[in-house]
Write a protein that holds these residues in place. Sequence first.
Motif, PDB file in Angstrom:
ATOM      1  N   LEU A  70       0.715  -1.230  -0.125  1.00 33.96           N
ATOM      2  CA  LEU A  70      -0.104  -0.154   0.049  1.00 33.96           C
ATOM      3  C   LEU A  70       0.908   1.070   0.002  1.00 33.96           C
ATOM      4  CD1 LEU A  70      -3.190   1.329   0.602  1.00 33.96           C
ATOM      5  CD2 LEU A  70      -2.116   1.458   2.778  1.00 33.96           C
ATOM      6  N   TRP A 116       3.661  10.231   2.273  1.00 35.93           N
ATOM      7  CA  TRP A 116       5.392  10.131   2.034  1.00 35.93           C
ATOM      8  C   TRP A 116       5.567  10.705   0.628  1.00 35.93           C
ATOM      9  CZ3 TRP A 116       6.361   4.859   5.154  1.00 35.93           C
ATOM     10  CH2 TRP A 116       5.828   5.116   6.208  1.00 35.93           C
ATOM     11  N   MET A 134       6.493  12.845  11.994  1.00 38.39           N
ATOM     12  CA  MET A 134       5.945  12.483  11.133  1.00 38.39           C
ATOM     13  C   MET A 134       5.206  11.264  10.914  1.00 38.39           C
ATOM     14  SD  MET A 134       7.223   9.846   8.651  1.00 38.39           S
ATOM     15  CE  MET A 134       8.642   9.169   9.221  1.00 38.39           C
ATOM     16  N   GLY A 152      14.198   5.282   9.632  1.00 38.45           N
ATOM     17  CA  GLY A 152      13.635   4.095   9.586  1.00 38.45           C
ATOM     18  C   GLY A 152      14.005   3.280  11.081  1.00 38.45           C
ATOM     19  N   VAL A 200       0.737  -2.909  11.738  1.00 31.96           N
ATOM     20  CA  VAL A 200      -0.173  -3.606  11.953  1.00 31.96           C
ATOM     21  C   VAL A 200      -0.732  -4.471  10.995  1.00 31.96           C
ATOM     22  CG1 VAL A 200      -1.630  -1.689  10.765  1.00 31.96           C
ATOM     23  CG2 VAL A 200      -2.930  -3.043  12.719  1.00 31.96           C
ATOM     24  N   PHE A 250      -2.264   3.448  17.831  1.00 32.44           N
ATOM     25  CA  PHE A 250      -1.875   3.453  16.422  1.00 32.44           C
ATOM     26  C   PHE A 250      -1.525   4.776  15.912  1.00 32.44           C
ATOM     27  CE2 PHE A 250      -2.722   4.055  11.612  1.00 32.44           C
ATOM     28  CZ  PHE A 250      -1.808   2.988  11.421  1.00 32.44           C
TER      29      PHE A 250
HETATM   30  C1  2DC Z   1       0.799   1.327   8.353  1.00 28.35           C
HETATM   31  O1  2DC Z   1      -2.612   0.931   6.616  1.00 28.35           O
HETATM   32  C2  2DC Z   1      -0.939   1.116   8.174  1.00 28.35           C
HETATM   33  O2  2DC Z   1       8.866   0.081   9.139  1.00 28.35           O
HETATM   34  C3  2DC Z   1      -1.167   1.253   6.467  1.00 28.35           C
HETATM   35  O3  2DC Z   1      10.942   1.733   9.248  1.00 28.35           O
HETATM   36  C4  2DC Z   1      -0.387   0.131   5.835  1.00 28.35           C
HETATM   37  C5  2DC Z   1       1.015   0.570   6.122  1.00 28.35           C
HETATM   38  C6  2DC Z   1       1.932   0.520   5.016  1.00 28.35           C
HETATM   39  C7  2DC Z   1       3.282   0.478   5.050  1.00 28.35           C
HETATM   40  C8  2DC Z   1       3.862   0.371   6.502  1.00 28.35           C
HETATM   41  C9  2DC Z   1       3.005   1.043   7.501  1.00 28.35           C
HETATM   42  C10 2DC Z   1       1.802   0.563   7.551  1.00 28.35           C
HETATM   43  C11 2DC Z   1       3.741   1.026   8.782  1.00 28.35           C
HETATM   44  C12 2DC Z   1       5.098   1.486   8.792  1.00 28.35           C
HETATM   45  C13 2DC Z   1       6.029   0.780   8.174  1.00 28.35           C
HETATM   46  C14 2DC Z   1       5.325   0.831   6.420  1.00 28.35           C
HETATM   47  C15 2DC Z   1       6.401   0.311   5.816  1.00 28.35           C
HETATM   48  C16 2DC Z   1       7.891   0.644   6.214  1.00 28.35           C
HETATM   49  C17 2DC Z   1       7.654   1.327   7.572  1.00 28.35           C
HETATM   50  C18 2DC Z   1       6.167  -0.878   8.446  1.00 28.35           C
HETATM   51  C19 2DC Z   1       1.528  -0.874   8.275  1.00 28.35           C
HETATM   52  C20 2DC Z   1       8.549   1.157   8.770  1.00 28.35           C
HETATM   53  C21 2DC Z   1       8.396   1.763  10.170  1.00 28.35           C
HETATM   54  C22 2DC Z   1       9.935   1.954   8.313  1.00 28.35           C
HETATM   55  C23 2DC Z   1       9.674   3.450   8.077  1.00 28.35           C
HETATM   56  C24 2DC Z   1      10.631   4.070   7.281  1.00 28.35           C
HETATM   57  C25 2DC Z   1      10.518   5.577   7.111  1.00 28.35           C
HETATM   58  C26 2DC Z   1      10.540   6.262   8.263  1.00 28.35           C
HETATM   59  C27 2DC Z   1      11.812   6.116   6.289  1.00 28.35           C
END
Ligand code: 2DC
Length: 469
Positions: free
Chosen positions: A78, A83, A197, A283, A349, A452
């Motif tokens: 997704l 971003w 962010m 991240g 999640v 969340f």
């Molecule tokens: C959030 O419905 C909920 O690892 C949405 O280190 C679907 C979704 C899509 C992508 C997910 C995100 C969720 C949660 C945070 C994630 C992200 C992909 C990467 C990111 C899981 C589940 C994360 C925290 C990365 C972030 C890197 C960024 C700060 C440069």
Amino acid sequence: TVRSYDEIPGNWRNSLASLYTFWKLGGLKNIHRIMVNNFNTFGPIYREKVGYYESVNIINPEDAAILFKAEGRYPKRLTVEAWTAYRDYRNRRYGVLLKNGEDWRSNRVILNKEVISPQVMGNFVPLLDEVGQDFVSRVHKQIERSGKGRWTADLSHELFRFALESVSHVLYGERLGLLQDHIDPDTQKFIDCITLMFKTTSPMLYIPPALLRRVGAKVWRDHVEAWDAIFSHADRCIQNIYRKLRQSPESEGKYPGVLASLLMLDKLSIEDIKASVTELMAGGVDTTSITLLWTMYELARYPDLQEQLRAEVQDAWASSQGDMIKMLKSIPLVKGAIKETLRLHPVAVSLQRYITEDIVIQNYHIPSGTLVQLGLYAMGRNPQIFPRPLQYNPARWLKGEIHYFKSLSFGFGPRQCLGRRIAEIEMQLFLIHLLQNFKIEKQRQVDVGSTFELIILPDKPILLTLRPL
Ligand code: 2DC
Ligand code: HEM
């Protein structure tokens, strides 16, 4: 006979009904519990339409296996539009997190070599070990200062600093010095802006950022301000290494860090390197720190288990004679604890993929192109999948049993978390040093829930006490 896509249960035809459940269950900050509730209502598969995207949601490990077999050569998640909208707005390049298609794959293959391949792990261990040791020294100092023989605090801020120091040491081959008393205000701002962010991203999962931008909404402005600070600080760190590398390219056999390795390798453009290194730096802060905080919380709740882990660490220490790489191979229970923490308190999640072929799940046909989400939080707490799910039991990951598609906290396949190995080693070394030095205790019977804010976070501050052994 296979049932059709339109027969999948769920409120997808009736957005008012989904809006009602959404609102009744506390909305935005409760996505994880709303998903649990939906699986309880509709069963192991449901279709939904929230905000501007439609998805099919699944929960079973066997179904996750089917999903990931249909992710194609260029797995796509997704898109977090907030971003991409920021990068488009500021004319910044997407890094590996946001790229798709061949552009993603060619960058990811090169990054894999420097960030997640077994060959580079040996380079990361001493760097992360040093930061883990310094964290322990800092705690000892705080205990001394308190004059009480212990230190009680909300450790989240300390852990943010620890996590940023760790990931920076690996990325830049240099220490930032964040485990000293006074830290540079720009660095503190960087840390605060990552949290901001994430927090400002979640409303934009439902309301298109383009719209919020047009009406000048505060959440969009805050989001831009947060990313601006993140990029300008990361730019400064990257520029600093770049300059040094041009002045003295020879590194005397010492491992120079991920950024310098990528620059010397010369296979990605500087712009691509900068974009992905910024994402790795951002991240690497809230993810590991919060997971460590949850782990300390769970170990404080189960003192006997804490002793078991300590015993394992002491044994491993004795038999490995300070060889950390060897040590990391003999701490299965510590590794189980990290998995167990992420089962109950996952960072993400859900996992999502746009499937690239038709599949059948729970006897329903799902057409190619559909967004399919695996409810990771809901799966971790489901009694059919994990017996006695609320029990924190690291040993459940040990037994000879195979955990077929049950350990998915870092995602799966070629699109899984790029920071996974850094995160795992960083957290393992942290716990080793912590357990060797301190007893972890919890204040009173306060139960901490989850909220969340794009990632799953504790819903209240967690106060912990560290006491020298
Ligand atoms: C959030 O419905 C909920 O690892 C949405 O280190 C679907 C979704 C899509 C992508 C997910 C995100 C969720 C949660 C945070 C994630 C992200 C992909 C990467 C990111 C899981 C589940 C994360 C925290 C990365 C972030 C890197 C960024 C700060 C440069
Ligand atoms: C992607 C979890 C730490 C950088 C992801 C994904 C998950 C995840 C679930 C999506 C994977 C998928 O779609 O299959 C976690 C958890 C962490 C953690 C649980 C720690 C406890 C880190 C760290 C970094 C990082 C420390 C950086 C050093 C990334 C990046 C991506 C990503 C860059 C995108 C990869 C791509 O799209 O190719 N992470 N993460 N993560 N993570 Fe992590």
